[in-house]
Design an enzyme around this catalytic site. Structure first.
Site, PDB file in Angstrom:
ATOM      1  CG  HIS A  41      33.231 -13.847  27.517  1.00 22.56           C
ATOM      2  ND1 HIS A  41      33.188 -15.052  26.834  1.00 22.56           N
ATOM      3  CD2 HIS A  41      34.549 -13.576  27.711  1.00 22.56           C
ATOM      4  CE1 HIS A  41      34.419 -15.487  26.634  1.00 22.56           C
ATOM      5  NE2 HIS A  41      35.270 -14.612  27.155  1.00 22.56           N
ATOM      6  CB  SER A  47      37.748 -15.238  25.302  1.00 19.73           C
ATOM      7  OG  SER A  47      37.610 -16.084  26.402  1.00 19.73           O
ATOM      8  CG  ASP A  95      31.058 -17.261  25.858  1.00 17.87           C
ATOM      9  OD1 ASP A  95      30.978 -16.508  26.842  1.00 17.87           O
ATOM     10  OD2 ASP A  95      32.080 -17.334  25.155  1.00 17.87           O
TER      11      ASP A  95
END
Length: 754
Positions: A208, A536, A134
């Site tokens: 994220h 996600s 990520d």
């Protein structure tokens, strides 16, 4: 003296020449596949051999040995063509693909008040390592607290890298590894880092990666919330599992060369699960870097979970469709963040919001819509609003094109005091809560249509926005998120995708202190946790659950774990009604939810599993229109024997069915199930058919005498006479059950290839 026309012609010729020169010499990153076994003995390593084939050693970016056989290099098109023709050992060259990110209450919603409610399982998951590819990690997050964690498993071979604003000492017994891979990104950015905000290290400056890794395996953090919303204990799915992060995503995206290098390293490091909340468009498996890397991971016992994508409700938009990958769509929780717009005509519109600033008081404000400097003012794009008209008012903005939170920032910058974001047909009735920079709520399409009509028809429309915090036990739930990407699978339609859905709307998890919760540069707020939505978010839920299953059943293969999660998934919501689709509130189907919503309690004891060996995956690949070289690219073997290939890709022992008639009236598949329940077990079959298809299963009863025993059954699907050959799809299911277990497989029927 030359005439003006001839001078103009000369300039045009020179400009064209310079353009062509630049175009032909522009360098790009290429991924080069090599016959691994061809390395001459004169070279000590493959790295040395690969370097010898390049004009400059500095052109070589990565050498791949595990997830892929070959290397990546920074070349111009002439160099790439020359390399391909220079040696029979160079099997394929393709441009570096770009992938994008698919961007609490969850454990309770899944029934995980403790890890599966099995007290011993929490400690046994200490040995599970979840690798997350990520944007990196914020190691100071409380979700990486390693209190009472035992020593790091001896199988771990990875490391914690030091780098810009990141000390290797920041890792601990919870966050055991952190690496970054940026060569592909740097080359695409002109050889360096284009953004001042980039951190040349595993540090997460985006948020994220911290969110996904703490969702998968974050430690329990009491009194967590996002600006007062979703207050409670925040924890990941596998709270005692270890986390290893691999930073592969940067400001411009996630490059395949970096992803392959990270997967290569993660496999060697010793991870048990790989979680990738990213993806791109469809490509043949031999050109899909994630699929290639995931095959090597699967072969070594590593479970790979990938997000399905956020391109729903568009048909055939699902990403990461390789059958050896768990493809995860998104659904809602039973938690909501209600907000209301009290209109001047007495009506009250219901929406959602995570706004946490100063409220609007008690005085309604004037409403405006589509008031700006361009035709895009209805979308509230940057620079589209006329501040002289919207100042001091509430602005209605259509959802779409630009980010939801950016719309609020545009309204605020134009002098607006509030915003109502109204869905269009593309998003339907799906409501995603956001932490806007000004008072704002989001409403569905039907409500949005009423609102737009009110603004147009009333001489002085007004509204007052009211925010009501957090509400639990929302019904119905789960509902399939409108943004969740849909089937059918365009690469291999005979494999049903997505596989399952998991929680992916309004998910609370850890956050980076480098950026505000909206991700906007102008957002100066800092929070330890954030609420986000996307596949996600659903992907790491399944990654964590896979880690728990791995701890409970260390002997299970990745395919067995996947089967357990799929065949025990449910298709009824908390009102006992069939799952619905947030896009239009219609009934959902397996192209949207796959096998259903995951149920970890039942997945712990599925009764039967559909296991798949590496050899069976090779037989599957042989059934596709691929050359032997293409298949070798995926399986990384010197040669492949396709003499025992499947007659149809749908013959793969997959836990779900996707039947493509394609001009045939009869399709017949054989499946094999393995008993992982009680030694002496009897299962009977139940068929839920489709209007245009007849289904028969033989035998109709499976009797087992021992754990690990395998039984086969054959299903015959017959398209009824008179069915028109259209793009329509129908659905059914096949369920094997006994008093203790229901082992359910969805079936999708189509008559034409998409």
């Amino acid at each position: 003296m030359a005439s003006s026309s001839s001078s103009s012609s000369s300039i045009t010729i020179i400009t064209t020449f310079l353009f062509l020169l630049l175009h032909t010499t522009a360098k790009k990153t290429y991924i080069i596949r090599v016959n691994h076994s061809d390395k001459p003995e004169s070279f000590l390593t493959h790295h040395d051999w690969y370097t010898s084939q390049l004009n400059s050693e500095s052109s070589l970016l990565y050498t791949y040995t595990t997830s892929f056989h070959g290397f990546s290099a920074y070349l111009d098109s002439t160099e790439a063509d020359s390399l391909l023709s220079s040696s029979n050992s160079i099997l394929d060259i393709f441009e570096d693909p770009l992938y994008t990110l698919h961007t609490t209450r969850t454990p309770e919603f899944l029934g995980l008040n403790s890890e599966f409610g099995v007290h011993d399982l929490g400690s046994s998951s200490n040995g599970v390592i979840i690798g997350v590819l990520d944007t990196g990690v914020w190691p100071e997050s409380r979700s990486f607290d390693d209190t009472d964690m035992p020593e790091i498993p001896s199988k771990w071979k990875g490391e914690c890298e030091s780098g810009s604003d990141f000390d290797s000492k920041l890792c601990n017994k919870k966050l055991i590894g952190a690496r970054s891979f940026s060569k592909g990104f740097q080359m695409a950015s002109g050889g360096g880092f284009s953004s001042k905000r980039e951190s040349v290290s595993p540090r997460d400056v985006d948020g994220h990666g911290t969110h996904t890794s703490t969702t998968a395996a974050g430690s329990a953090v009491r009194n967590a919330s996002f600006l007062g919303y979703a207050a409670g204990t925040a924890r990941g799915m596998a709270t005692r599992a270890r986390v290893a992060t691999y930073k592969v995503c940067w400001s411009t995206g996630c490059f395949g060369s970096d992803i392959l290098a990270a997967m290569d390293r993660a496999i060697l490091d010793g991870v048990d699960v790989l979680s990738l909340s990213l993806g791109g468009g469809s490509a043949p498996y031999y050109r899909d870097t994630i699929a290639i890397g995931a095959f090597s991971a699967m072969e070594r016992g590593v479970f790979v979970s990938c997000s399905a994508g956020n391109s729903g409700p568009t048909r055939a938009s699902v990403a990461n469709v390789a059958p050896w990958v768990m493809t995860v769509g998104a659904g809602t929780l039973d938690r909501d963040f209600p907000a209301f717009a009290n209109l001047g005509n007495g009506k009250r519109l219901t929406g959602v919001s995570l706004y946490s600033g100063v409220g609007m008081g008690t005085k309604p404000l004037e409403l405006v819509y589509n008031k700006g400097n361009s035709s895009s003012s209805n979308l509230c794009l940057p620079g589209s609003l006329d501040s002289s008209i919207v100042r001091g008012k509430i602005v209605v903005c259509d959802r779409g094109v630009n980010a939801r939170v950016e719309k609020g920032a545009v309204v605020r910058d134009a002098g607006g005091l509030g915003m109502i974001m109204a869905n269009t047909a593309a998003s339907g009735e799906e409501l995603v809560a956001d932490s806007h920079l000004l008072p704002a709520i989001a409403v569905g399409k039907k409500t949005g249509d009423l609102l737009r009509e009110y603004v147009k028809s009333d001489s002085k429309p007004t509204a007052l926005l009211v925010f009501k915090g957090t509400v639990l036990d929302v019904k119905p739930s789960p509902v399939v998120a409108a943004f969740s990407s849909r089937g059918p699978n365009t690469v291999t339609p005979e494999i049903l995708k997505p596989d399952v859905i998991g929680p992916g709307v309004n998910i609370l998890a850890g956050w980076s202190d480098a950026i505000g919760p909206t991700g906007l540069d102008k957002d100066s707020r800092r929070t330890q946790f954030n609420i986000m939505s996307g596949t996600s978010m659903s992907c790491p839920h399944i990654s964590g659950l896979a880690g728990l299953l791995k701890a409970a059943h260390p002997e299970w293969s990745p395919s067995a774990i996947k089967s357990a999660l799929m065949t025990t998934a449910y298709v009824l919501d908390n009102t006992n009604a069939p799952l619905h689709d947030a896009a239009d509130n219609s009934l959902s189907n397996p192209y949207a939810h796959g096998s259903g919503h995951v149920d970890p309690q039942k997945a712990l004891s599925p009764g039967l599993v559909y296991d798949i060996s590496t050899e069976e995956y090779i037989r599957f690949l042989c059934s596709l229109d691929y050359t032997v070289d293409h298949i070798v690219a995926i399986v990384k073997r010197p040669s492949v024997n396709c003499s025992k290939k499947f007659s149809d890709p749908g013959q793969l022992n997959y836990p779900s069915f996707s039947v493509l008639f394609g001009g045939k009236r009869v399709v017949r598949y054989t499946r094999e199930v393995t008993n992982v329940g009680a030694a002496s077990s009897v299962y009977k079959v139940t068929v839920n058919g489709a209007p245009s298809v007849g289904i028969s299963v033989k035998p109709s009863k499976l009797s087992f005498k021992s754990v690990g025993e395998k039984k086969r059954y054959t299903v015959t699907f017959v398209s009824k006479k008179g069915v028109s050959m259209t793009n329509k799809a129908e659905f059914g299911s096949i369920t094997w059950s006994n008093p203790q277990h229901e082992v359910r497989s969805p079936v999708a029927f189509s008559w034409n290839r998409f």
